[in-house]
Design an enzyme around this catalytic site. Structure first.
Site, mmCIF file in Angstrom:
data_model
loop_
_atom_site.group_PDB
_atom_site.id
_atom_site.type_symbol
_atom_site.label_atom_id
_atom_site.label_comp_id
_atom_site.label_asym_id
_atom_site.label_seq_id
_atom_site.Cartn_x
_atom_site.Cartn_y
_atom_site.Cartn_z
ATOM 1 N N ASP A 30 2.012 4.989 -5.564
ATOM 2 C CA ASP A 30 1.356 6.255 -5.224
ATOM 3 C C ASP A 30 2.186 7.447 -5.706
ATOM 4 O OD1 ASP A 30 0.135 8.452 -4.143
ATOM 5 O OD2 ASP A 30 0.055 7.690 -2.094
ATOM 6 N N HIS A 48 -9.854 5.190 -0.329
ATOM 7 C CA HIS A 48 -8.868 5.290 0.761
ATOM 8 C C HIS A 48 -9.473 6.124 1.879
ATOM 9 C CE1 HIS A 48 -4.922 3.802 -0.948
ATOM 10 N NE2 HIS A 48 -5.767 3.639 -1.952
ATOM 11 N N GLY A 49 -8.904 5.975 3.075
ATOM 12 C CA GLY A 49 -9.358 6.807 4.192
ATOM 13 C C GLY A 49 -10.780 6.491 4.600
ATOM 14 N N ASN A 108 -10.255 0.612 1.716
ATOM 15 C CA ASN A 108 -9.064 0.553 2.572
ATOM 16 C C ASN A 108 -9.374 1.058 3.979
ATOM 17 O OD1 ASN A 108 -7.762 -0.075 0.206
ATOM 18 N ND2 ASN A 108 -6.204 1.519 0.380
ATOM 19 N N ASP A 145 0.841 -1.207 0.000
ATOM 20 C CA ASP A 145 0.000 0.000 0.000
ATOM 21 C C ASP A 145 0.878 1.260 0.000
ATOM 22 O OD1 ASP A 145 -2.492 1.320 0.260
ATOM 23 O OD2 ASP A 145 -2.319 1.383 2.446
ATOM 24 N N HIS A 146 0.508 2.231 -0.822
ATOM 25 C CA HIS A 146 1.163 3.549 -0.836
ATOM 26 C C HIS A 146 2.678 3.483 -1.019
ATOM 27 C CE1 HIS A 146 -2.308 6.087 -0.015
ATOM 28 N NE2 HIS A 146 -2.682 5.258 0.944
ATOM 29 N N GLU A 199 -3.202 6.122 -7.865
ATOM 30 C CA GLU A 199 -4.134 7.142 -7.342
ATOM 31 C C GLU A 199 -4.114 8.382 -8.209
ATOM 32 O OE1 GLU A 199 -4.036 7.685 -3.095
ATOM 33 O OE2 GLU A 199 -4.325 9.852 -3.262
ATOM 34 N N HIS A 213 -7.308 10.418 5.062
ATOM 35 C CA HIS A 213 -6.668 9.416 5.912
ATOM 36 C C HIS A 213 -6.641 9.819 7.398
ATOM 37 C CE1 HIS A 213 -4.776 8.334 1.976
ATOM 38 N NE2 HIS A 213 -4.910 7.112 2.456
ATOM 39 N N THR A 263 -7.135 3.160 10.266
ATOM 40 C CA THR A 263 -7.307 3.853 11.546
ATOM 41 C C THR A 263 -8.385 3.206 12.416
ATOM 42 O OG1 THR A 263 -6.570 5.872 10.481
ATOM 43 C CG2 THR A 263 -7.758 6.134 12.551
HETATM 44 O O1 G3H Z 1 -4.328 3.053 2.502
HETATM 45 C C1 G3H Z 1 -4.902 2.948 3.600
HETATM 46 C C2 G3H Z 1 -6.058 3.702 3.931
HETATM 47 O O2 G3H Z 1 -6.466 4.567 2.973
HETATM 48 C C3 G3H Z 1 -6.605 3.717 5.287
HETATM 49 O O3 G3H Z 1 -7.149 4.962 5.681
HETATM 50 O O4 G3H Z 1 -6.564 5.017 8.095
HETATM 51 O O5 G3H Z 1 -8.284 6.491 7.167
HETATM 52 O O6 G3H Z 1 -8.717 4.070 7.342
HETATM 53 P P1 G3H Z 1 -7.725 5.126 7.168
HETATM 54 ZN ZN ZN Z 2 -4.588 5.153 1.769
#
Ligand code: G3H
Ligand code: ZN
Length: 283
Positions: A106, A207-208, A229, A84-85, A136, A179, A232
């Site tokens: 990314d 994401h996020g 994804n 990821d990323h 992205e 995120h 958090t």
């Molecule tokens: O790539 C991982 C995420 O986009 C996770 O985002 O921490 O806001 O759930 P988040």
């Molecule tokens: Zn992300």
């Protein structure tokens, strides 16, 4: 079971109109919890390891990445392992050498042309290894000082051009989430998700997602988001359990006591997410 193909999981979900959860691994307990939850819910799932998490593991992808692959191959349900990323080809190559199913490259903070050029070059290399790549377009805030904004949202026409120019298999879109949010107050642009779905044939990635209300995640999936994804949300569950345990027993010494509580708490968080995504019962 052999490690699952991320592309196959996403294409099937897009076809059958449910979401696939991609959950970020920090510790072994996270990875175990994600797989246990997927098995209990009979759901496919993606374990994902970010470049930042690898940096936390002293910059070595091997130990934590191999653990994810080991868990994926011994799971009773399809589990893919995704990088990821990532911002460098070197890290993507290390992940693919280890046996990862897919990578996210990314380049979202580069200019459009530089992003497309760099991503196309990486996509060709990833495809030569018969793996898949996510990229992205637009700015999902919260990372590297970036902030989500109206101007940073993904434009459907540009996205159509970008997918053609790069050959990526899945695209992370900026549709209002950000995120690292600890409360669920993000406002998704649901109408934009519909327009992106109409403009693009490949799976869309959110994401996020931790900052997005549960009903809006359901609606985003209904409108065409496929990969969701989550990081958090799991870390909130993990840390809350450790805090509760330690504040209830000031004399505890054995880390297994509170890490067990943390792992159980992450299992519950992932199970709840898999139900929201509609992937429970699909494996
Ligand atoms: O790539 C991982 C995420 O986009 C996770 O985002 O921490 O806001 O759930 P988040
Ligand atoms: Zn992300």
């Amino acid at each position: 079971m052999p490690i699952a193909s991320t592309d196959n999981l996403l294409v099937q979900a897009q076809h059958e109109r449910y979401g696939v959860g991609a959950f970020n691994v920090i510790s072994l307990e996270h990875a175990q919890a994600i797989v246990i939850a997927a098995e209990r819910e009979r759901s496919p799932v993606i374990l994902q390891l970010s470049q930042n998490a690898i940096a936390y593991h002293l910059g070595a992808i091997g130990p934590v990445g191999s653990a994810c692959i080991s868990l994926a191959t011994s799971a009773e349900v399809p589990v893919a392992v995704h990088l990821d990323h990532a911002t460098t080809w070197e890290l993507c190559e290390e992940a693919l050498d280890l046996g990862f199913s897919s990578v996210m490259f990314d380049a979202s903070l580069m200019s459009l042309d530089a992003n497309a050029e760099a991503t196309a070059a990486i996509a060709a290399r990833v495809h030569a290894r018969r793996c898949s790549i996510e990229a992205e377009l637009g700015v999902v805030g919260g990372k590297e000082g970036a902030t989500s904004s109206e101007e940073g949202k993904t434009d459907p026409a540009l996205a159509q051009w970008y997918v053609g120019a790069t050959g990526v298999d899945a695209i992370a879109v900026a549709v209002g989430s950000s995120h690292y949010m600890v409360d669920k107050t993000a406002v998704l642009d649901l109408e934009l998700i519909t327009r992106l779905r109409e403009a693009l044939e490949i799976p869309l990635v959110l994401h996020g997602s931790s900052g997005v209300p549960d009903d809006d995640i359901r609606e985003a999936v209904r409108r065409g988001i496929v990969k969701v994804n989550t990081a958090t949300e799991l870390n909130k569950a993990f840390t809350r359990a450790v805090r509760d345990f330690l504040s209830g027993d000031a004399n505890v010494v054995d880390p297994r006591k509170y890490l067990h509580a943390a792992r159980e708490s992450v299992v519950a968080a992932v199970r709840s997410r898999l139900k929201i995504l509609g992937s429970a019962g699909r494996a």
